[in-house]
Design an enzyme around this catalytic site. Structure first.
Site, PDB file in Angstrom:
ATOM      1  N   GLU A   1      68.033  94.217 -25.193  1.00 56.97           N
ATOM      2  CA  GLU A   1      66.693  94.665 -25.629  1.00 56.97           C
ATOM      3  C   GLU A   1      66.385  96.082 -25.137  1.00 56.97           C
ATOM      4  O   GLU A   1      65.426  96.328 -24.417  1.00 56.97           O
ATOM      5  CB  GLU A   1      65.633  93.657 -25.183  1.00 56.97           C
ATOM      6  CG  GLU A   1      65.827  92.295 -25.829  1.00 56.97           C
ATOM      7  CD  GLU A   1      64.811  91.247 -25.382  1.00 56.97           C
ATOM      8  OE1 GLU A   1      63.927  91.584 -24.578  1.00 56.97           O
ATOM      9  OE2 GLU A   1      64.908  90.098 -25.833  1.00 56.97           O
TER      10      GLU A   1
ATOM     11  N   GLU B   1      71.358  84.217 -29.541  1.00 60.32           N
ATOM     12  CA  GLU B   1      70.279  83.437 -28.920  1.00 60.32           C
ATOM     13  C   GLU B   1      69.443  82.701 -29.966  1.00 60.32           C
ATOM     14  O   GLU B   1      68.225  82.604 -29.860  1.00 60.32           O
ATOM     15  CB  GLU B   1      69.361  84.350 -28.093  1.00 60.32           C
ATOM     16  CG  GLU B   1      70.062  85.168 -27.033  1.00 60.32           C
ATOM     17  CD  GLU B   1      69.106  86.051 -26.229  1.00 60.32           C
ATOM     18  OE1 GLU B   1      67.886  85.786 -26.238  1.00 60.32           O
ATOM     19  OE2 GLU B   1      69.582  87.012 -25.596  1.00 60.32           O
TER      20      GLU B   1
END
Length: 332
Positions: free
Chosen positions: A146, A254
């Site tokens: 991220e 994920e």
């Protein structure tokens, strides 16, 4: 195929024991894994049983984050990571290292470092110690996670590593990771690029520049946290093709599906379609590494009130999403 599989096989634990994702992954020669594995969950024998039965790979939840593994400078705690790696070895599973650096979860001692030279030294020790310990046991790593703003469009997040090392910090950390274990696969893990075209382009431009400069990166990880609706058909295929042209791999890292509750669990039908459609497109596009953010709602995190985002319920019973995922694997 997906509809037939869901209709013929009622969602029972007995069926799930026979129709395992792991057996289909072996047939296809791919990885189907579960992330978000806190080693404390293994205290529940049923958790470990289903994990090993259904998946051929696992990755930790937060146990590899810097504050967990090196809470004091030079003092490493591998207790929980060792437990995961040992479990994986006992059950013939691979392990993914999630994740070496991120914008969160840094110990106070680390963020007190304010010079590039000292931070590079700390990164080198940290990566060499961890990646050296698990060389041959952890085959791929989320080096950074991220790195872009949530919805994109504003460049790299000004996280701690950016502030100290500058805007080229990703090139530095990938090179340090490669030096620590030249054989390891190294991924850049990012969220929401399946949903926001500007962010998708931003990530592609960033990675293209890294590749152009010879930075040792293996591929890109798509987190694939889904809220309410799946990515538009064809988006995942386009992403895979764009990175394939750079010589890179794409992984789903994920995946989970968060829907608002409906009467009589009607949301589970919609959830199953999303799981099936996304996994089917990923496989068709050539993705060979698909990971979910956990597998049982007993240990699920959600930002949608009341959502049950995973493939098994709190009692480890398979939901329609499991059978849709299994059906997608069977159809390939």
């Amino acid at each position: 195929m997906l509809t037939v599989a869901a209709a013929v096989f009622a969602p029972t634990a007995a069926n799930a024991a026979v129709l395992t994702l792991r057996s289909q992954a072996a047939r296809l020669g791919i990885i189907v894994g579960s992330g978000a594995i806190n080693p404390d969950y293994l205290d529940d024998p049923k958790f470990g049983q289903v994990l090993a039965q259904q998946f051929n790979s696992l990755s930790p939840e937060n146990e590899l984050k810097w504050e967990s593994v090196e809470p004091q400078r030079g003092v490493f705690d591998f207790t929980k990571l060792d437990r995961l790696v040992d479990f994986a070895k006992q059950n013939r599973m691979t392990v993914k290292g999630h994740g070496l650096i991120s914008g969160c979860c840094n110990p106070a001692w680390l963020e007190q470092i304010q010079t590039p030279e000292e931070l590079r030294a700390a990164l080198t020790v940290h990566f060499k110690t961890i990646m050296g310990r698990y060389a041959g046991k952890v085959d791929r790593w989320d080096v950074a996670t991220e790195v872009l703003s949530t919805f994109g469009g504003t460049g790299l997040n000004a996280n701690y590593f950016y502030r100290v090392l500058g805007p080229d910090y990703l090139a530095e950390v990938f090179r340090i990771a490669h030096a620590a274990n030249p054989k390891a696969k190294l991924f850049l893990n990012e969220s929401l690029v399946e949903f926001y075209p500007a962010k998708r382009q931003e990530l592609y431009d960033l990675v293209t520049d890294l590749v152009r400069r010879g930075v040792p990166i293996t591929g890109v990880g798509l987190e694939t946290h889904i809220t309410f609706s799946a990515p538009e058909p064809g988006v995942i295929t386009g992403i895979v093709n764009s990175y394939k042209s750079l010589g890179l791999q794409v992984a789903i890292t994920e995946m989970d599906v968060h829907l608002s509750p409906l009467p009589d669990n009607a949301e589970f039908t919609a959830q199953a379609k999303i799981y099936g459609d996304v996994v089917n497109e990923a496989l068709t596009a050539g993705i060979r590494d698909i990971n979910f953010w956990g597998f049982t709602d007993k240990h699920a995190y959600t930002w949608v009130p009341g959502a049950k985002p995973l493939m098994f319920d709190e009692q480890y019973r398979p939901k329609p999403a499991f059978f849709a995922t299994w059906g997608a694997l069977v159809s390939h």
